[in-house]
Design a protein around this motif. Structure first.
Motif, mmCIF file in Angstrom:
data_model
loop_
_atom_site.group_PDB
_atom_site.id
_atom_site.type_symbol
_atom_site.label_atom_id
_atom_site.label_comp_id
_atom_site.label_asym_id
_atom_site.label_seq_id
_atom_site.Cartn_x
_atom_site.Cartn_y
_atom_site.Cartn_z
ATOM 1 N N ASP A 31 -21.791 -33.238 -13.927
ATOM 2 C CA ASP A 31 -22.824 -34.271 -14.051
ATOM 3 C C ASP A 31 -22.446 -35.558 -13.335
ATOM 4 O O ASP A 31 -23.178 -36.556 -13.401
ATOM 5 N N LYS A 32 -21.298 -35.565 -12.634
ATOM 6 C CA LYS A 32 -20.849 -36.736 -11.893
ATOM 7 C C LYS A 32 -20.809 -36.424 -10.396
ATOM 8 O O LYS A 32 -20.555 -35.289 -9.998
ATOM 9 N N ARG A 33 -21.067 -37.435 -9.586
ATOM 10 C CA ARG A 33 -20.913 -37.291 -8.143
ATOM 11 C C ARG A 33 -19.444 -37.451 -7.794
ATOM 12 O O ARG A 33 -18.850 -38.495 -8.039
#
Length: 283
Positions: free
Chosen positions: A239-241
């Motif tokens: 869910d993180k870049r």
């Protein structure tokens, strides 16, 4: 002796080409953030390959209100810090720099333990001293294979074994492939990376539990170029870049680059706010 004096004596000011009053000393994660903010489009990688800074929200993390984590994956240590971009463009450190001994050399240490199990501790310790050049060849071949490893690699890894090591040890002939190569099972080779990769992921998780608003995780440093390690980190935080500069090694530490680039010096002049040095900084 102040850090400014040390820098001047080491000629970082390039024979007074730049004013010493403009010299700023940064911790490596901070300097890496400055460097990455100055990169042109197409020089960051995510799981889908090269991307523009304008694409998929990467630039947003560098705009006022943005929040990102720098993970400096070095040879010996992994250092992290979290910055928030203030309204005037300054970087505010909102989570103290922290880390641990989980860098690339920890993989070397795990490989060393593997070699010791194969040949015996007493023999290997003596061999490293008396046959230093032969040991260096083995280490360099391992380094080559270490850099090549990808998460999706599914074949056994072959390491060239010095002939003297074979001749002077009790190594079983069955363990040796053609051309004096030792074949290491794919999973076993990846196991060399797992302890450090798991520690890195656990540390990032602990930081995110404190600072959940992180928009971007930026991986820099030599160990960030490991396709295996960067893949493990991306998988752990879907869910993180998570992005890596194409020249991740250059991104840490870019202190001398800052001194050479007027545009980066200009960025640096409005960068840091509210930061205190807890440890000495390497020059």
């Amino acid at each position: 002796m102040t850090r400014r004096t040390v820098a001047i004596e080491r000629d970082i000011t390039y024979k007074r080409r730049y004013k010493t009053e403009d010299l700023r000393i940064a911790l490596e994660p901070e300097a890496a953030a400055v460097y990455c903010r100055s990169l042109p489009d197409g020089t960051l990688n995510d799981k889908n390959g090269s991307l523009s800074l304008q694409e998929r929200g990467v630039t947003d993390a560098f705009q006022p209100g943005g929040c990102y984590m720098i993970v400096d994956l070095g040879g010996g240590t992994v250092d992290t810090t979290v910055h928030e971009v203030a309204e005037d463009g300054r970087l505010v450190e909102i989570r103290q720099a922290s880390g641990g001994p989980w860098g690339g050399t920890s993989v070397d240490e795990t490989f060393y333990e593997f070699v010791v199990r194969k040949f015996g501790k007493e023999f290997i310790e003596q061999f490293r001293i008396e046959r230093a050049s032969e040991w260096m060849k083995l280490s360099m071949d391992f380094e080559t294979q270490k850099r090549k490893l990808k998460f999706e690699t599914n074949y056994n890894i072959k390491i060239e074994i010095p002939q003297r090591l074979i001749a002077e040890s009790n190594m079983q002939v069955a363990d040796i492939q053609s051309y004096n190569k030792l074949s290491i099972e794919n999973d076993e080779f990846k196991n060399f990376f797992r302890p450090s990769a798991e520690d890195i992921v656990a540390h990032i998780q602990s930081i995110l539990s404190e600072v959940s608003k992180v928009d971007l995780i930026l991986l820099v440093g030599g160990f960030a170029t490991s396709g295996y390690v960067s893949h493990v980190i991306r998988d752990a935080f879907p869910d993180k870049r998570v992005v890596v500069p194409l020249q991740a090694v250059v991104a840490s530490p870019p202190s001398l680059y800052i001194g050479r680039s007027l545009s980066v010096v200009h960025i640096w002049s409005v960068v840091m706010e509210g930061h205190s040095l807890l440890f000495t900084s390497g020059l």
